[in-house]
Each structure stands twice: as structure tokens, then as C-alpha cells.
Design a protein around this motif. Structure first.
Motif, mmCIF file in Angstrom:
data_model
loop_
_atom_site.group_PDB
_atom_site.id
_atom_site.type_symbol
_atom_site.label_atom_id
_atom_site.label_comp_id
_atom_site.label_asym_id
_atom_site.label_seq_id
_atom_site.Cartn_x
_atom_site.Cartn_y
_atom_site.Cartn_z
ATOM 1 N N PHE A 98 0.930 -1.405 -0.081
ATOM 2 C CA PHE A 98 -0.070 0.124 -0.036
ATOM 3 C C PHE A 98 0.926 1.397 0.059
ATOM 4 C CE2 PHE A 98 -2.605 -2.998 2.326
ATOM 5 C CZ PHE A 98 -3.609 -3.063 1.338
ATOM 6 N N THR A 99 0.460 2.492 -0.583
ATOM 7 C CA THR A 99 0.928 3.625 -0.312
ATOM 8 C C THR A 99 0.681 4.407 0.733
ATOM 9 O OG1 THR A 99 0.951 3.620 -2.878
ATOM 10 C CG2 THR A 99 1.558 5.531 -1.714
ATOM 11 N N LEU A 100 1.462 4.773 1.631
ATOM 12 C CA LEU A 100 1.188 5.692 2.851
ATOM 13 C C LEU A 100 1.447 6.928 2.471
ATOM 14 C CD1 LEU A 100 0.650 6.021 5.813
ATOM 15 C CD2 LEU A 100 2.798 5.368 6.415
ATOM 16 N N VAL A 101 0.545 7.795 2.619
ATOM 17 C CA VAL A 101 0.696 9.373 2.452
ATOM 18 C C VAL A 101 0.595 9.951 3.740
ATOM 19 C CG1 VAL A 101 -0.390 11.460 1.289
ATOM 20 C CG2 VAL A 101 -0.467 9.111 0.099
ATOM 21 N N ILE A 102 1.631 10.788 3.853
ATOM 22 C CA ILE A 102 1.643 11.401 5.525
ATOM 23 C C ILE A 102 1.603 12.952 4.894
ATOM 24 C CG2 ILE A 102 3.014 11.759 7.448
ATOM 25 C CD1 ILE A 102 4.209 8.897 6.868
ATOM 26 N N ARG A 103 0.710 13.713 5.623
ATOM 27 C CA ARG A 103 0.632 15.099 5.597
ATOM 28 C C ARG A 103 1.008 15.665 6.845
ATOM 29 N NH1 ARG A 103 -3.244 13.094 2.059
ATOM 30 N NH2 ARG A 103 -3.140 13.704 -0.090
ATOM 31 N N GLN A 104 1.329 17.041 7.112
ATOM 32 C CA GLN A 104 1.297 17.801 8.272
ATOM 33 C C GLN A 104 -0.249 18.342 8.753
ATOM 34 O OE1 GLN A 104 4.121 18.580 10.405
ATOM 35 N NE2 GLN A 104 2.385 19.072 11.615
ATOM 36 N N GLY A 105 -0.524 17.885 9.716
ATOM 37 C CA GLY A 105 -1.696 18.502 10.446
ATOM 38 C C GLY A 105 -1.514 19.624 11.074
ATOM 39 N N LYS A 106 -2.580 19.941 11.780
ATOM 40 C CA LYS A 106 -2.306 21.303 12.902
ATOM 41 C C LYS A 106 -1.448 20.904 13.788
ATOM 42 C CE LYS A 106 -6.555 23.357 11.570
ATOM 43 N NZ LYS A 106 -7.832 23.997 11.873
ATOM 44 N N THR A 107 -1.462 19.674 14.325
ATOM 45 C CA THR A 107 -0.677 19.407 15.596
ATOM 46 C C THR A 107 0.018 17.971 15.612
ATOM 47 O OG1 THR A 107 -2.376 18.347 16.800
ATOM 48 C CG2 THR A 107 -2.321 20.814 17.263
ATOM 49 N N GLN A 108 -0.407 17.328 14.611
ATOM 50 C CA GLN A 108 0.286 15.911 14.248
ATOM 51 C C GLN A 108 0.488 15.676 12.958
ATOM 52 O OE1 GLN A 108 -0.626 12.543 16.848
ATOM 53 N NE2 GLN A 108 -1.630 13.936 18.232
ATOM 54 N N LEU A 109 1.310 14.523 12.677
ATOM 55 C CA LEU A 109 1.369 14.072 11.324
ATOM 56 C C LEU A 109 0.000 13.325 10.888
ATOM 57 C CD1 LEU A 109 5.073 13.118 11.045
ATOM 58 C CD2 LEU A 109 4.075 15.287 10.112
ATOM 59 N N ILE A 110 -0.509 13.235 9.776
ATOM 60 C CA ILE A 110 -1.695 12.389 9.317
ATOM 61 C C ILE A 110 -1.185 11.454 8.407
ATOM 62 C CG2 ILE A 110 -3.946 12.494 8.488
ATOM 63 C CD1 ILE A 110 -3.520 14.049 11.008
ATOM 64 N N GLY A 111 -1.639 10.336 8.774
ATOM 65 C CA GLY A 111 -1.337 9.135 7.735
ATOM 66 C C GLY A 111 -2.306 8.626 7.090
ATOM 67 N N GLN A 112 -2.485 8.182 5.732
ATOM 68 C CA GLN A 112 -3.812 7.731 5.153
ATOM 69 C C GLN A 112 -3.096 6.624 3.845
ATOM 70 O OE1 GLN A 112 -6.123 10.551 3.003
ATOM 71 N NE2 GLN A 112 -7.919 9.334 2.903
ATOM 72 N N LEU A 113 -3.825 5.664 4.044
ATOM 73 C CA LEU A 113 -3.540 4.713 2.590
ATOM 74 C C LEU A 113 -4.033 5.217 1.428
ATOM 75 C CD1 LEU A 113 -3.660 1.378 4.405
ATOM 76 C CD2 LEU A 113 -1.596 2.773 3.933
ATOM 77 N N LYS A 114 -3.182 5.345 0.428
ATOM 78 C CA LYS A 114 -3.816 6.014 -0.469
ATOM 79 C C LYS A 114 -4.932 4.958 -1.418
ATOM 80 C CE LYS A 114 -2.198 7.770 -5.147
ATOM 81 N NZ LYS A 114 -1.021 8.156 -5.843
ATOM 82 N N GLU A 115 -4.687 3.700 -1.159
ATOM 83 C CA GLU A 115 -5.567 2.613 -1.848
ATOM 84 C C GLU A 115 -6.715 2.592 -1.103
ATOM 85 O OE1 GLU A 115 -1.524 2.156 -3.133
ATOM 86 O OE2 GLU A 115 -2.015 2.348 -1.238
ATOM 87 N N ILE A 116 -6.745 2.852 0.396
ATOM 88 C CA ILE A 116 -7.988 2.569 1.115
ATOM 89 C C ILE A 116 -8.079 3.744 1.802
ATOM 90 C CG2 ILE A 116 -8.972 1.040 2.818
ATOM 91 C CD1 ILE A 116 -6.996 -0.993 2.077
ATOM 92 N N PRO A 117 -8.931 4.819 1.344
ATOM 93 C CA PRO A 117 -8.721 6.032 1.863
ATOM 94 C C PRO A 117 -9.327 6.309 3.384
ATOM 95 C CG PRO A 117 -9.563 6.384 -0.286
ATOM 96 C CD PRO A 117 -9.297 4.707 -0.068
ATOM 97 N N GLY A 118 -10.209 5.236 3.677
ATOM 98 C CA GLY A 118 -10.794 5.080 4.792
ATOM 99 C C GLY A 118 -9.892 4.505 6.049
ATOM 100 N N VAL A 119 -8.537 4.395 5.608
ATOM 101 C CA VAL A 119 -7.414 4.041 6.761
ATOM 102 C C VAL A 119 -6.798 5.001 7.124
ATOM 103 C CG1 VAL A 119 -5.616 2.234 7.405
ATOM 104 C CG2 VAL A 119 -7.831 1.434 5.948
ATOM 105 N N LEU A 120 -6.976 5.707 8.283
ATOM 106 C CA LEU A 120 -6.419 7.012 8.507
ATOM 107 C C LEU A 120 -5.712 6.794 10.067
ATOM 108 C CD1 LEU A 120 -9.160 9.239 7.690
ATOM 109 C CD2 LEU A 120 -6.982 9.410 6.655
ATOM 110 N N THR A 121 -4.645 7.435 10.199
ATOM 111 C CA THR A 121 -3.886 7.625 11.724
ATOM 112 C C THR A 121 -3.369 8.955 11.855
ATOM 113 O OG1 THR A 121 -2.907 6.081 13.294
ATOM 114 C CG2 THR A 121 -1.846 6.393 11.061
ATOM 115 N N GLN A 122 -2.826 9.030 12.864
ATOM 116 C CA GLN A 122 -1.811 10.126 13.297
ATOM 117 C C GLN A 122 -0.585 9.865 14.080
ATOM 118 O OE1 GLN A 122 -4.665 13.001 14.929
ATOM 119 N NE2 GLN A 122 -4.675 11.977 16.728
ATOM 120 N N GLY A 123 0.156 10.708 14.477
ATOM 121 C CA GLY A 123 1.164 10.451 14.975
ATOM 122 C C GLY A 123 2.200 11.579 15.057
ATOM 123 N N LEU A 124 3.186 11.775 16.211
ATOM 124 C CA LEU A 124 3.998 12.966 16.207
ATOM 125 C C LEU A 124 5.304 12.721 15.498
ATOM 126 C CD1 LEU A 124 3.834 13.377 20.166
ATOM 127 C CD2 LEU A 124 2.792 14.706 18.325
#
Length: 69
Positions: free
Chosen positions: A3-29
Motif C-alpha cells: 500500500f502507499t502511505l501518504v503522510i501530511r502535516q496536520g495542525k498538531t500532528q502528522l496524518i497518515g492515510q493509505l492511498k488505496e484505502i482512503p478510510g484507513v487513517l491515523t496520526q502520530g508525532l
């Protein structure tokens, strides 16, 4: 399966999402934390999908496991 993990900068944390399954999201520092958390998020997503299938088992015509290279 890859899968392709796309990581973006959120307001307070990094946001991760699987490109192939957009419903799979997470966050982390950190990127490492997002990579670890996305595995948990995917496992929970797949578990939830299996439960949904079990609840609607009367409509299932066929079911089999498949492996993707």
C-alpha cells in the motif's frame, strides 16, 4: 500486498492515510509513529469489514481467500 502511505502535516500532528484505502487513517508525532499506527488502523479496518460481512452473510453468494503478490 503493498500500500502507499501518504503522510501530511496536520495542525498538531502528522496524518497518515493509505492511498488505496482512503478510510484507513491515523496520526502520530513522528513518521515512525505514523508507520506503526497505520498498521493498527489497517488491521482494525479489515476486522470491521469482516464483521460487516458476517452480519450480512445471507446475501453472500461466494467467499474465498485470495492472495495478492
Amino acid at each position: 500486498m503493498k500500500f502507499t502511505l501518504v503522510i501530511r502535516q496536520g495542525k498538531t500532528q502528522l496524518i497518515g492515510q493509505l492511498k488505496e484505502i482512503p478510510g484507513v487513517l491515523t496520526q502520530g508525532l513522528t513518521i515512525a509513529e505514523v508507520k506503526e499506527n497505520i498498521q493498527d488502523a489497517l488491521a482494525l479496518y479489515l476486522e470491521d469489514m469482516r464483521e460487516d460481512d458476517a452480519e450480512d452473510s445471507n446475501a453472500i453468494i461466494a467467499q474465498e481467500e485470495v492472495e495478492f503478490a
